[in-house]
Design an enzyme around this catalytic site. Structure first.
Site: not given
Ligand code: GLA
Length: 371
Positions: A106-107, A132, A201, A203, A271, A308, A336
């Protein structure tokens, strides 16, 4: 007393051995890294599940699971190739499809944080923020692997200063399969104070194709962390009550995703980091997804304080998956499990600091079933 304890210990060992002995683990070659090193894939096979883990980025590349009638489908998005144009792990530069993200998943706002009086600057790769782990995160390294009972242990040593982060960090991720549960156990140590937030991560698409909007989601979260326009938490932790973020009662993901809600508009869907309510342990489900059509379910348990929930809003159809189908918006969902985004800049959030002499430990379980 002594002999009783011994008996209990023996029984525990025996039952662990029995459950793992049903899991076959095999290794094969998947492809090559950009510098020509082999990327291996480990296949974990139990009675109902077959799971593939690659050494590249410690990715989960495939999870084959039965539906309510016994039909098998791959329930995670992924690629068959390391390097095919437009349809491979090397071609995919920004979805983090199935990988372990780190050292900080994450950020981190503006790629800056301070720790013990030192200021650190990281490469930015997402609207002026670090996402990430930076431009070459843990998802873009070939991890060292060793087979363990029921699975595989992957190891990555991230040197001091890697992507701007302090401290040599030695990280281990152990994937083990027991019956219907994939356990992911993360651990790490450092030789200087640093920050860490590892997650997976993947999907998920429980139907095996199409979008995830009809999936029904339960998220055990009374609160969430809203964000600014660049998806950095504002620091507020409002209640989900009366908003499209309330998944405490199972609700179809698509039911409110297009509501006139500022937070959903910023992200193009969900998100957001949800703050888990109640005990962060491996016995209370943090989240559960049900696909009504196939009957497949995914239940998530975690020791982490947050999740997340991301609805694949940035999947734009430019990448083709293993069946050559383009991965379009909402074709997968991520759960996540993590500490909150940008924690190093929010002292009120649970700490992500790891000091020398401490060991980072978190565990997440993905349980696959049918209903
Ligand atoms: C995470 C982020 C999203 C995006 C994905 C990858 O889940 O929170 O905003 O960047 O990764 O695309």
């Amino acid at each position: 007393m002594k002999s009783q304890k011994g008996l209990i210990a023996l029984t525990l060992v025996a039952s662990a051995a029995t459950s793992f002995s049903q899991t076959a683990v095999t290794k094969s070659v998947f492809g090559n890294t950009p510098d020509g090193k082999p990327v291996d894939v480990y296949t974990l096979k139990d009675k109902t599940l077959e799971i593939k883990i690659a050494t590249w980025g410690a990715h989960i590349i495939s999870v084959k699971a039965p539906d309510k009638s016994g039909n098998i489908a791959d329930v995670v998005l992924g690629y068959n190739s390391m390097d095919a144009a437009g349809a491979s792990y090397l071609a995919d530069k920004n979805t983090y499809m199935g990988s372990v993200v780190g050292r900080y998943g994450n950020r981190i706002a503006k790629g800056k944080f301070s720790l013990d009086g030192h200021n650190y600057t990281l490469p930015t790769n997402d609207h002026g923020n670090t996402l990430h782990g930076g431009t070459v995160g843990f998802d873009r390294h070939n991890w060292t692997a060793k087979q363990i009972p029921g699975g595989v242990e992957l190891t990555l040593v991230s040197p001091d200063g890697d992507q701007g982060f302090p401290g040599t960090l030695t990280a281990h991720v152990r994937y083990t399969l027991t019956s219907d549960k994939l356990r992911i156990a993360y651990s790490a140590t450092t030789d200087k104070p640093t920050v860490i937030n590892l997650t997976n991560h993947t999907y998920f698409n429980l139907a095996g194709s199409g979008d995830i909007l009809n999936d029904v989601l339960m998220l055990r979260a009374d609160k969430y962390t809203p964000t600014d326009k660049t998806l950095i938490p504002t620091g507020e932790t409002p209640s989900v009550a009366g908003t499209p973020f309330d998944f405490r009662t199972p609700t179809p993901i698509g039911a409110r995703i297009n509501d006139n809600n500022e937070q959903l508009k910023i992200a193009g869907g969900y998100d957001h980091n949800f703050i888990l309510t109640g005990p962060s342990d491996l016995t209370h489900a943090a989240a559960k997804v049900t696909d009504p059509a196939s009957g497949r379910t995914l239940t998530v348990y975690t020791t982490e304080p947050g999740v997340q929930f991301y609805t694949g809003n940035f999947l734009d159809g430019s990448l083709k998956g293993r069946d050559s189908a383009p991965y379009t918006k909402h074709s997968g969902l991520c759960l996540e499990t993590q500490h909150y985004p940008d924690s190093p800049n929010h002292p009120a959030f649970p700490s992500t600091t790891l000091n020398p002499g401490e060991t980072y430990h978190t565990t997440t379980i993905f349980q696959f079933g049918t209903k």
